[in-house]
Motif scaffolding. Sequence first.
Motif, PDB file in Angstrom:
ATOM      1  N   GLY A  46       0.815  -1.215   0.000  1.00  0.00           N
ATOM      2  CA  GLY A  46       0.000   0.000   0.000  1.00  0.00           C
ATOM      3  C   GLY A  46       0.842   1.256   0.000  1.00  0.00           C
ATOM      4  N   ARG A  47       0.192   2.373  -0.232  1.00  0.00           N
ATOM      5  CA  ARG A  47       0.859   3.664  -0.166  1.00  0.00           C
ATOM      6  C   ARG A  47      -0.098   4.688   0.424  1.00  0.00           C
ATOM      7  N   LEU A  48       0.477   5.775   0.893  1.00  0.00           N
ATOM      8  CA  LEU A  48      -0.312   6.824   1.541  1.00  0.00           C
ATOM      9  C   LEU A  48      -0.878   7.780   0.513  1.00  0.00           C
ATOM     10  N   LEU A  49      -2.025   8.358   0.816  1.00  0.00           N
ATOM     11  CA  LEU A  49      -2.610   9.401  -0.022  1.00  0.00           C
ATOM     12  C   LEU A  49      -1.980  10.720   0.400  1.00  0.00           C
ATOM     13  N   SER A  50      -1.020  11.174  -0.375  1.00  0.00           N
ATOM     14  CA  SER A  50      -0.248  12.356  -0.004  1.00  0.00           C
ATOM     15  C   SER A  50      -0.571  13.513  -0.942  1.00  0.00           C
ATOM     16  N   ILE A  51      -1.458  14.390  -0.506  1.00  0.00           N
ATOM     17  CA  ILE A  51      -1.827  15.589  -1.270  1.00  0.00           C
ATOM     18  C   ILE A  51      -1.734  16.779  -0.326  1.00  0.00           C
TER      19      ILE A  51
END
Length: 607
Positions: A46-51
Motif C-alpha cells: 500500500g501507499r499513503l494518499l499524499s496531497i
Amino acid sequence: MSITKMKLVSVSASESNYEEMLKRCETSTYLHAENATSIVNEENGGRLLSIENIYSDYVNTLKNIGHSIGFEMKSKPTIEKTYTNEEIEEFLKNVEEQFKVVSDSVESNTLTSDDEIALEALRVLDFAAMHDCHYISFGMGRLPHDSVKKLNLIQDAKFITAKLHSTSQYQWIVYVTSKSHVRETKKMFDGLYLEEIKIPTIDSKKIIAQYEAELIDVYTYCEERYKLYALHQYVAIMNDQYVVTGFVPAKDLGKFEDEFKGLDVSVDAKDPSEAPNLTPPTLLKNNWFFRPFEMFVTMYSLPAYADMDPTVFVGITYCFLFGIMFGDLGQGFLLLIGGLFLEKKLHNKLAGIVGRVGITSMLFGFLFGSVFGNEEILIPVHQGLFNVREKLINVMDGDFTMTLLISAVVIGAVLILTTMVMNMCMHIKHKKWGELLFSQNGVAGFVFYGFILVAIAGKFVFGFDLLKPMWLIPFVGIPVVLFFLKEPLTHLMEGKSIKPHGGWGNFCLETFFEVFEILLSFVTNSMSYLRVGGFVLSHAGMMMVVMTLVEMTGNAGIVVFIIGNLFVMALEGLIVGIQTLRLEYYEMFSRYFEGGGKKFTLISSNN
C-alpha cells in the motif's frame, strides 16, 4: 459492565468517489479510524494518499482578513458554490487589496461599544461625503453632561451640533462649522473637554457588505475542503482502491454499513485478532448506576481492550467504603437527592457519584442510628427491628472502638484478597504464568497473605495455633522464596536463560530489598484501611460537636443545626471522598489494574 467488542472494518472506494466515502466516514457515529501509516507496509504494497492541503492556507487567510476588519467568518451548513484554486486565489488577492483600506481604518480607531453606536447614527450622512466637503468641516466626540449644559449657553456660536448617543456620564455629538472657523471651534470644544473621535474616511461596513455573501461562500467551500483533506491521513491506497480502516462496535456493524447505502463502496469486517499489529480501542459499556464511576477509572488509566473493565468493582467498593465512613441517614438522603438532581441538570458524572454514595450513606446511617447527627431518634426503630437494648451499632460507644478498627482492617484484607484473585484471572487470560504463580499479587502472594490472616484469626478468635514450622514453611517460607526467585523462575518457564542480566550478586542484593518491601507493603496496605474506622469516628465526633452547640445556643439552635450539618457534609464529604479514592487507587488498582488502553474516538472528533 464490560468493554465493548469491536470489529475491524475496511471501507474501500475507487478514486472517483473516495471523497464522498470520506465524507460518510466523517459523519459516521460508529467509526474509530486508524491512521493510514499503521496500515501501509511492504507486505501489502500500500501507499499513503499524499496531497498537500492548500486549503489550510486559504482558511487561515480568510480568518485573518475577517479578524482585521472585525468580521466573523461563519460557514454555511452546505456548500452552495464551488471554486477552482485559481478563482479562490484571485478572489483573495482582490479582497486583501480592498480590505487593506478597511483594516487600516479599523486599526486607526479603537472604539468602545458606545462609540460604535454613535458612529452608526452618523453613518446616514456618508463618511466619504463628509470628508469631501469644501466649505464646511465635521467633528465628532463625547462630552461630559456638565459640558453639554455649558454648550447651550454659548452665544454667537459659529457651529451647530446634533446628539448621536447618550449614557449616564457622556453625550456623543457631531458638530458642523465652516472651514474658516475650524480652529476657533476646536479650541472651544477642547475647553469643554470634548474627547474627539476620528470620523472614518470610508464606510467599512458598506464595503464589507459588498463582499459578505461571497466571503461566506468561499470560506464555506474552503473549510469543507480543508476538513476533507485533513481526513487523508486515514486513507491508504491499495490495488487502486482508496481504503479507510478502523474499528466499529460489533453490535453496530449493521448500522455502520447502512451509512454507505447508495454509494459504490465495499465494507469488509473481520475480527481484530486478524490484525495483531492494530490495537483495538476501548469503549466502556456500563449501566446507568455504574456509568459515572467510569470517570475514576479513566482518571487512572483506560483499561486495555483485552483486559477487564473494573468500573463495576470500583462503583461497589467506592460506595461501600464511602457509606461506612459517612454513615448518616439524613445527610445521605441530601447527597442522594442533590447528586441525582445535579447529574440530570448538568450531566455531571461527579454529581452522579455523589448521588450514588448517598444511598450507602443512608444505609450505614440507618445501621449506625444517625440522622443529621441525632443518635437517639432511631433507637425505637432498632429496638423493634433488631431486638437490641439501644442501637444495633453504637459508633460512639468506647467499647466498640477496637471492634470498629479491627473490622476496618478485616474489610481491607478481604478487598486485598479480592484484588489478588482479579489479578490472577487477568494473568490466566493473558497466559502470564510467571506473574500468576510467583508475584506478590499472584498465587504465592495469595497463599502467603491468606495464611497470615487465617493464622491471626485462629490465634486470637478461634483458639488454634498455626504459627508452627510445619505450617510456616509451606505457607510462608516457600512463598517468600518464590518472591525472591520470581525473575529466574519466570525466565525458566519461558525457555530463557535463568542467569540475571547483572549477575547473581547484584540480583540477590536488589531482590533482597524488593522482597523486604513486598513483605512491608502487606502490612502497610492492611493498616491503611484503619482510616475507614477512623473516619467513622471522625464523622460521628464532628456531629456530636454540632449537636452540643445546638443545645447550647437555645432558640438559635435550629440555625446552628442547619449550618453545622451543611459544614460537616461539605468538609467531611470532601475528605472522605478523597480518602476513598486514595484507597481505590493505591491499595486496590495497584494490585490488579494495568491500564494503557486506547480511547475509542469517532473520526469526526479528530478532525
